[in-house]
Design an enzyme around this catalytic site. Sequence first.
Site, PDB file in Angstrom:
ATOM      1  CD  GLU A 110      10.419  12.228  11.811  1.00 56.17           C
ATOM      2  OE1 GLU A 110       9.646  11.698  11.954  1.00 56.17           O
ATOM      3  OE2 GLU A 110      11.493  11.726  11.005  1.00 56.17           O
TER       4      GLU A 110
ATOM      5  CB  CYS B 130      13.393   8.848   8.680  1.00 56.39           C
ATOM      6  SG  CYS B 130      13.896   7.695   7.216  1.00 56.39           S
TER       7      CYS B 130
ATOM      8  CD  GLU C 279      13.081   3.926   8.269  1.00 55.65           C
ATOM      9  OE1 GLU C 279      13.127   4.766   8.900  1.00 55.65           O
ATOM     10  OE2 GLU C 279      12.788   4.275   7.248  1.00 55.65           O
TER      11      GLU C 279
ATOM     12  CE  LYS D 239      -1.555   2.854   2.915  1.00 54.08           C
ATOM     13  NZ  LYS D 239      -1.527   3.755   2.478  1.00 54.08           N
TER      14      LYS D 239
HETATM   15  P1  NDP Z   1       1.985   7.976   8.531  1.00 55.70           P
HETATM   16  O1  NDP Z   1       2.692   7.443   9.630  1.00 55.70           O
HETATM   17  O2  NDP Z   1       0.400   8.436   8.939  1.00 55.70           O
HETATM   18  O3  NDP Z   1       1.856   7.485   7.194  1.00 55.70           O
HETATM   19  C1  NDP Z   1       2.719   6.564   6.686  1.00 55.70           C
HETATM   20  C2  NDP Z   1       1.902   5.290   6.067  1.00 55.70           C
HETATM   21  O4  NDP Z   1       1.108   4.371   6.906  1.00 55.70           O
HETATM   22  C3  NDP Z   1       1.078   5.923   5.099  1.00 55.70           C
HETATM   23  O5  NDP Z   1       1.096   4.870   3.812  1.00 55.70           O
HETATM   24  C4  NDP Z   1      -0.279   5.842   5.574  1.00 55.70           C
HETATM   25  O6  NDP Z   1      -1.342   5.842   4.621  1.00 55.70           O
HETATM   26  C5  NDP Z   1      -0.261   4.617   6.507  1.00 55.70           C
HETATM   27  N1  NDP Z   1      -0.972   4.705   7.730  1.00 55.70           N
HETATM   28  C6  NDP Z   1      -1.568   5.686   8.399  1.00 55.70           C
HETATM   29  N2  NDP Z   1      -2.491   5.228   9.036  1.00 55.70           N
HETATM   30  C7  NDP Z   1      -2.428   3.854   9.327  1.00 55.70           C
HETATM   31  C8  NDP Z   1      -2.929   2.878  10.107  1.00 55.70           C
HETATM   32  N3  NDP Z   1      -3.523   3.339  11.157  1.00 55.70           N
HETATM   33  N4  NDP Z   1      -2.795   1.640   9.905  1.00 55.70           N
HETATM   34  C9  NDP Z   1      -1.618   1.250   8.866  1.00 55.70           C
HETATM   35  N5  NDP Z   1      -1.246   2.407   8.117  1.00 55.70           N
HETATM   36  C10 NDP Z   1      -1.466   3.302   8.233  1.00 55.70           C
HETATM   37  O7  NDP Z   1       2.432   9.590   8.204  1.00 55.70           O
HETATM   38  P2  NDP Z   1       2.044  10.783   7.942  1.00 55.70           P
HETATM   39  O8  NDP Z   1       1.643  10.901   6.428  1.00 55.70           O
HETATM   40  O9  NDP Z   1       0.848  11.279   8.644  1.00 55.70           O
HETATM   41  O10 NDP Z   1       3.105  11.643   8.317  1.00 55.70           O
HETATM   42  C11 NDP Z   1       3.152  12.603   9.659  1.00 55.70           C
HETATM   43  C12 NDP Z   1       4.485  12.377  10.034  1.00 55.70           C
HETATM   44  O11 NDP Z   1       4.990  11.270  10.206  1.00 55.70           O
HETATM   45  C13 NDP Z   1       5.567  13.228   9.491  1.00 55.70           C
HETATM   46  O12 NDP Z   1       5.322  14.467   9.555  1.00 55.70           O
HETATM   47  C14 NDP Z   1       6.714  12.647   9.717  1.00 55.70           C
HETATM   48  O13 NDP Z   1       7.247  13.174  10.904  1.00 55.70           O
HETATM   49  C15 NDP Z   1       6.472  11.363  10.117  1.00 55.70           C
HETATM   50  N6  NDP Z   1       6.817  10.204   8.968  1.00 55.70           N
HETATM   51  C16 NDP Z   1       8.129   9.697   8.926  1.00 55.70           C
HETATM   52  C17 NDP Z   1       8.329   8.858   7.966  1.00 55.70           C
HETATM   53  C18 NDP Z   1       9.609   8.230   7.954  1.00 55.70           C
HETATM   54  O14 NDP Z   1      10.280   7.731   6.743  1.00 55.70           O
HETATM   55  N7  NDP Z   1      10.168   7.661   9.087  1.00 55.70           N
HETATM   56  C19 NDP Z   1       7.688   8.891   6.774  1.00 55.70           C
HETATM   57  C20 NDP Z   1       6.411   9.484   6.634  1.00 55.70           C
HETATM   58  C21 NDP Z   1       6.102  10.359   7.714  1.00 55.70           C
HETATM   59  P3  NDP Z   1      -2.062   7.100   4.181  1.00 55.70           P
HETATM   60  O15 NDP Z   1      -1.101   7.729   3.370  1.00 55.70           O
HETATM   61  O16 NDP Z   1      -3.159   6.582   3.294  1.00 55.70           O
HETATM   62  O17 NDP Z   1      -2.532   7.910   5.410  1.00 55.70           O
END
Ligand code: NDP
Length: 457
Positions: A360, A264, A230, A155
Site C-alpha cells: 500500500e 484505503c 479497518e 482518539k
Molecule cells: P497508524 O496505523 O500508525 O495510525 C492510525 C491511528 O492509530 C492513529 O490514530 C495513531 O495515532 C494510532 N496508533 C498508532 N500506534 C498505535 C498503537 N500502538 N496503539 C493504538 N493506536 C495507535 O498509521 P500511520 O499514520 O503510521 O500511517 C502509516 C501507513 O498506514 C500509511 O502509509 C498507510 O499505508 C496506512 N494507513 C492506512 C489507513 C487506512 O485507512 N486503512 C489510515 C492511515 C494509515 P497517532 O497518530 O498518534 O500515531
Amino acid sequence: MTTTHDVINPATEELVTTVALATVEQADEAIARASAASAAWRAVSPADRGLLLRRFSDLVGEHQDELAQLEVANAGHTIGNARWEAGNVRDVLAYYAAAPERNFGRQIPVAGGIDITFREPLGVVGIIVPWNFPMPIAGWGFAPALAAGNTVVLKPAELTPLTAIRLGELALEAGIPEGVLTVIAGRGSVVGERFVTHPDVRKVCFTGSTAVGQRIMRGAADQVKRVTLELGGKSANIVFADSDLELAAARAPYGVFDNAGQDCCARSRILVERSVLDRFMEHFEAAVKGVVVADPREESAEMGPLISAGQRETVRSYVEDAAEDVEVAFRGEAPQGPGYWYPATVVLPRSTSDRVWREEVFGPVVAVMPFDDEADAIAKANDTAYGLSGSIWTRDIGRGLRVARGVEAGNLSVNSHSSVRYATPFGGFKQSGIGRELGPDALEAFTEVKNVFISTD
Ligand code: NDP
C-alpha cells in the site's frame, strides 16, 4: 507531563495551532468518565437517544462549512472533498438517529416458554481514527456506537485532531451528556494503547495501518476484547475490453488519486485486458494530466498535498528509489512548494513481485498491468494480502457480477469507483480487516446478543 503537537497545514507548511496531547492518566480519567456515564446513557429512551443524535446531525450540518475549512487547513483536503466529508458525518448521524428504535431483538420459538434476544450495548468503546479521513471515520465509529447505547472515547490521529475536537464540542452543544462522547487527543502509543489495555474499554474500533491493527489485535486478546479493524488495501481496478473504455479511463484517476491517494480504498492497481491496453493508456494519460492539483482551498482543486513530509518521502521511495524496477509511464503536474506535494504518477511495474505492485503506497501512485482473460484478472486481483475494495468495468453485467463474486474484497463496484454509502456495510477481507462499519452491520457490531428464556410452565 503534558506534551503538545504542532498542527501543520500540509499545503503551506504553516503552523495552524498547537494541541495538548493527553497522558495515560488523562486517558484513564476520560475512560472513567465514559464508564460513569454509561448507565445513564443506556437508560435514555430509544426515542430520546435518537432525538439527541438527530440534533447532533443537524448541528454538524449547520457547521458543515466551518468543519470543512478546518479539515482543509489541518489535512490538506480539497474544499470539495472536505464539504462532502462533513456532510457524510451529518448523514451518518441522521441514519443512526433512527436506529435506537429499530435495534430489534428476536423472539425464537422454543418449548416450555418464551425465548427472546436483546441487543445490549457493550459499555465503553474506544475509537482510534487515522489522519486520512478524520471526520468520516470518526462518525462511522461514534454514530452507531452511541445509537446502540455505548459511551465512546475517541482518539484522533496526532496529525489531524482538529475536526474531531470540534465534533466533540458539537455533541455537547446538541445535548449529548458529558462523558458520553469524549474526544481525547494523544499519541497512539499512549492513548491508543491505553484503550487496548484498559479493562473498562470493552471494544476497540481501529482504522489505520495493518501493522498497528495487528498489534491492537494481539493486545486485545489478553482481555478477549472485541475489535473492529479497518486496515490497508491494494485494490484492483479491472478494465475489460468490452467496457466503455473512454469512461473507464476518464474515471480511473478518481478511483486512486482522490485524497492524493491516501485512501484505503484506492484502486492502486489497474488491470487492463491486454487487447485494449494501449488505447486505455492513451485516454488515461489525458485524464491524469487533467487532474487539477492545486491549493486545496480553491474550489477547482481536485487533488491536494500529502499529509506530511514523512508521507511524501514514503511515497517517493516507491517510485524514485526503485527506478530500475519501476518505469514511470507518465505523471501529472504538482506545485513546487511549500507544501507536501507529489504529482499523480502512473507506473509500469516489471513484475507482480515489485514493491509498488504489492504494498500500500498511500499516495498518488498507480501501477498498471495487463491481463489475458477473466480468470487471469481475478487471479491477479486476488494476488495480494489485502481485500478491501475494487472496481470492474464491463458492459456485460453477468461478467461484472461473476468477477465481483470472484474477487476477495469487501467492497466492489461495477462501472463505478464508489466504495462508501452510509447505509451499506464497509470493511475488508483478509488483512484489510475484521468486522464491518456502516449500515445495519455496524449497529450489531456495537452490541452483544443477550438471550432470555421465560418459562411458561
Ligand atoms: P497508524 O496505523 O500508525 O495510525 C492510525 C491511528 O492509530 C492513529 O490514530 C495513531 O495515532 C494510532 N496508533 C498508532 N500506534 C498505535 C498503537 N500502538 N496503539 C493504538 N493506536 C495507535 O498509521 P500511520 O499514520 O503510521 O500511517 C502509516 C501507513 O498506514 C500509511 O502509509 C498507510 O499505508 C496506512 N494507513 C492506512 C489507513 C487506512 O485507512 N486503512 C489510515 C492511515 C494509515 P497517532 O497518530 O498518534 O500515531
